[in-house]
Design a protein around this motif. Structure first.
Motif, PDB file in Angstrom:
ATOM      1  N   LEU A  65      34.644   9.461  81.338  1.00 43.83           N
ATOM      2  CA  LEU A  65      33.988   9.932  80.122  1.00 43.83           C
ATOM      3  C   LEU A  65      34.908   9.751  78.917  1.00 43.83           C
ATOM      4  CD1 LEU A  65      31.359  11.276  79.109  1.00 43.83           C
ATOM      5  CD2 LEU A  65      32.556  13.457  79.290  1.00 43.83           C
ATOM      6  N   ALA A  66      36.176  10.071  79.084  1.00 44.17           N
ATOM      7  CA  ALA A  66      37.146   9.887  78.005  1.00 44.17           C
ATOM      8  C   ALA A  66      37.250   8.409  77.633  1.00 44.17           C
ATOM      9  CB  ALA A  66      38.505  10.443  78.421  1.00 44.17           C
ATOM     10  N   GLU A  67      37.258   7.545  78.631  1.00 42.43           N
ATOM     11  CA  GLU A  67      37.320   6.107  78.368  1.00 42.43           C
ATOM     12  C   GLU A  67      36.066   5.617  77.661  1.00 42.43           C
ATOM     13  OE1 GLU A  67      37.387   1.933  80.850  1.00 42.43           O
ATOM     14  OE2 GLU A  67      38.339   3.678  81.761  1.00 42.43           O
ATOM     15  N   LEU A  68      34.917   6.112  78.081  1.00 42.98           N
ATOM     16  CA  LEU A  68      33.654   5.728  77.471  1.00 42.98           C
ATOM     17  C   LEU A  68      33.645   6.023  75.975  1.00 42.98           C
ATOM     18  CD1 LEU A  68      30.659   4.829  77.731  1.00 42.98           C
ATOM     19  CD2 LEU A  68      30.117   7.215  78.226  1.00 42.98           C
ATOM     20  N   PHE A  69      34.132   7.196  75.608  1.00 44.56           N
ATOM     21  CA  PHE A  69      34.139   7.601  74.198  1.00 44.56           C
ATOM     22  C   PHE A  69      35.449   7.254  73.491  1.00 44.56           C
ATOM     23  CE2 PHE A  69      30.868  10.650  75.769  1.00 44.56           C
ATOM     24  CZ  PHE A  69      29.819  10.158  75.001  1.00 44.56           C
ATOM     25  N   THR A  70      36.368   6.647  74.201  1.00 40.38           N
ATOM     26  CA  THR A  70      37.699   6.316  73.679  1.00 40.38           C
ATOM     27  C   THR A  70      38.343   7.523  72.985  1.00 40.38           C
ATOM     28  OG1 THR A  70      36.836   5.327  71.635  1.00 40.38           O
ATOM     29  CG2 THR A  70      37.250   3.841  73.491  1.00 40.38           C
TER      30      THR A  70
END
Length: 76
Positions: A26-31
């Motif tokens: 999720l963190a990667e998805l939203f950078t």
């Protein structure tokens, strides 16, 4: 271009079967930093998550719905 590939792969996953994201994904998805994801959870401001035993997961469909809601809220 990388963002377009990522969004395409996310949409392809959503079409084929339920996908549950880890907090890292999720963190990667939203950078955003991983700590931001945990702050959203503590403050009840981010997409809804749930526990599978001791593991935190996010339903991709619910995340996409949350994004749509945030987009609509931001327009008003």
């Amino acid at each position: 271009m990388e963002t377009a590939k990522r969004l395409y792969s996310i949409n392809a996953l959503a079409d084929s079967r339920p996908k549950f994201l880890t907090p890292d994904e999720l963190a990667e998805l939203f950078t955003v930093p991983l700590e931001t994801v945990y702050q959203w959870r503590r403050k009840h401001t981010g997409p809804p998550g749930f526990r599978v035993g001791r593991h935190l997961r996010y339903d991709l469909t619910a995340v996409l719905a949350w994004v749509a809601e945030q987009t609509q809220t931001g327009v008003s």
